[in-house]
Enzyme design. Structure first.
Site, short mmCIF file in Angstrom:
data_model
loop_
_atom_site.label_atom_id
_atom_site.label_comp_id
_atom_site.label_asym_id
_atom_site.label_seq_id
_atom_site.Cartn_x
_atom_site.Cartn_y
_atom_site.Cartn_z
N ALA A 125 0.81 -1.22 0.00
CA ALA A 125 0.00 0.00 0.00
C ALA A 125 0.85 1.27 0.00
CB ALA A 125 -0.93 0.00 1.20
N SER A 130 7.43 -2.85 5.25
CA SER A 130 8.78 -3.44 5.35
C SER A 130 9.65 -2.69 6.35
CB SER A 130 9.44 -3.55 3.98
OG SER A 130 9.55 -2.30 3.38
N ASP A 174 11.36 6.09 5.29
CA ASP A 174 10.43 5.13 5.90
C ASP A 174 10.92 4.67 7.26
OD1 ASP A 174 9.45 5.46 3.39
OD2 ASP A 174 9.81 3.40 2.72
#
Ligand code: GLA
Length: 383
Positions: A125, A130, A174
């Site tokens: 998405a 991860s 991230d």
């Protein structure tokens, strides 16, 4: 499934299988308000950790292998710490092996462990499941074996795991957002200095909404690495460390040496970086209209210049543009599928949800999924 339930489930499953008391870690996924594909150009991004993530139960083991159980998938993986290599099509296993391998590269000694993890971030998405998984393991292992790593060091381990075991030459956004998230805040992150400023954002009559296309197109990884390479080549030609240091005027001096496609990609990065700074200014001025416009501009650049969008994402953003209840929308994350992020008038949320779901179904014969998000705390131990 909500966070507490997830934590309960992994705890119970761990105790059933391994008959000991585990450490519990929760590590969130992230959204990104603006600043896409700028992180590996040492530029600016504006992510936030969310209330969806990975719950991990982990404890030392006395036997001479380590065992990890992926509860969602019902898959158990057993491995020896001294024989670690990336696995072809290894899926979730590679993120964990990658973390262990990178800890060993740092000279850290660990012994065997057992773990159970489960998550509620929809896969593919663009919400960094991860990074959440990598961070949960590096954080859990660091705690378990008292390795003494700082959060800054841990996110580099996670990032290298992604580079070397998952094969994606990702930036730091991230892992940073997942590790350092702050409740109710988004982080204006400078990816060169790897430091951030939290912004408690009040969207007033508006709220964030994610719409998942539920598609992940093939070659997303290759396309990602290719774009990174283009950016690095252009930087070299310009004689700068990274595109963060370039302006359009600089870029125009080498325009004749670049293909039109590469020129547009580099220009996109330069412009997107400027949009992040303008976004931060607009927040400070409470200027919601500008925030929304910047989101639409970002999408346009990602789609037409950087070319990481896809039909489904473009469709959703076009619908958002046509709705009087949406003031901004764009694709989010690496691209080629995943979600759009939308800034929607609270009073019009239900109407927009219904309308866009119906239209998406009509167009593609599949459902899209819609999520609310809550800006949340980064990776942490659950006491
Ligand atoms: C992926 C990468 C990040 C970042 C985004 C695009 O999520 O992991 O490092 O480059 O794509 O902004």
């Amino acid at each position: 499934m909500e966070k507490n339930k997830l934590i309960n489930e992994v705890t119970i499953s761990f105790k059933d299988q391994f008959l000991s008391e585990p450490l519990i870690v929760f590590s969130p996924g992230r959204i990104n308000l603006i600043g896409e594909h700028t992180d590996y150009n040492e530029g600016f991004v504006f992510p936030a950790a969310i209330d969806k993530g990975i719950a991990l139960a982990i404890q030392k083991s006395e036997v001479n292998t380590s065992k990890v159980f992926a509860l969602n998938k019902g898959e158990l993986y057993e491995f020896a710490l001294d024989k670690i290599n990336p696995i072809k099509n290894g899926d979730w296993r590679n993120y964990i092996l990658g973390v262990v391998a990178e800890l060993k590269v740092l000279g850290k000694t660990l012994s065997n462990f057992n773990a159970v993890f489960s998550g509620n971030i929809p896969g593919g998405a663009g919400m960094s499941s991860s990074a959440a998984l990598e961070n949960s393991f590096v954080f859990g292992i660091n705690e378990l074996f008292s390795l003494g790593l700082s959060k800054e060091e841990m996110i580099l381990v996670s990032q290298k795991a992604e580079h070397n075991y998952a094969g994606v030459k990702c930036g730091i956004m991230d892992q940073y957002a997942s590790m350092f998230g702050i409740e109710d805040s988004a982080l204006l992150l400078d990816c060169r200095t790897v430091t951030s400023k939290p912004y408690e954002i009040d969207f007033k009559d508006y709220e964030l909404m994610l719409i998942n296309t539920n598609v992940k197109h093939d070659l997303a990884e290759t396309a990602y690495n290719d774009r990174r390479e283009v950016c690095e080549n252009v930087s070299k030609l310009l004689g700068v460390v990274a595109l963060r240091d370039a302006t359009k005027t600089n870029l125009d001096t080498i325009k004749q040496d670049l293909s039109e496609a590469d020129y547009q990609k580099a220009l996109y990065v330069i412009e997107e970086n400027n949009r992040v700074k303008k976004f931060a200014e607009a927040i400070e001025k409470d200027d919601l209209g500008t925030l929304g416009n910047l989101l639409f501009q970002s999408h346009d650049g990602l789609s037409t210049q950087y070319k990481v969008s896809c039909t489904e994402l473009d469709f959703l953003v076009t619908k958002a543009q046509g709705s009087s209840d949406v003031i901004g929308a764009r694709m989010m994350g690496g691209g080629f599928g995943g979600c759009t992020i939308n800034l929607v008038r609270k009073s019009g949320t239900e109407a927009f949800k219904n309308e866009v779901s119906k239209q998406f179904k009509e167009e593609f014969g599949r459902e899209c999924s819609i999520y609310d998000v809550k800006l949340s705390e980064g990776t942490h131990l659950i006491k």
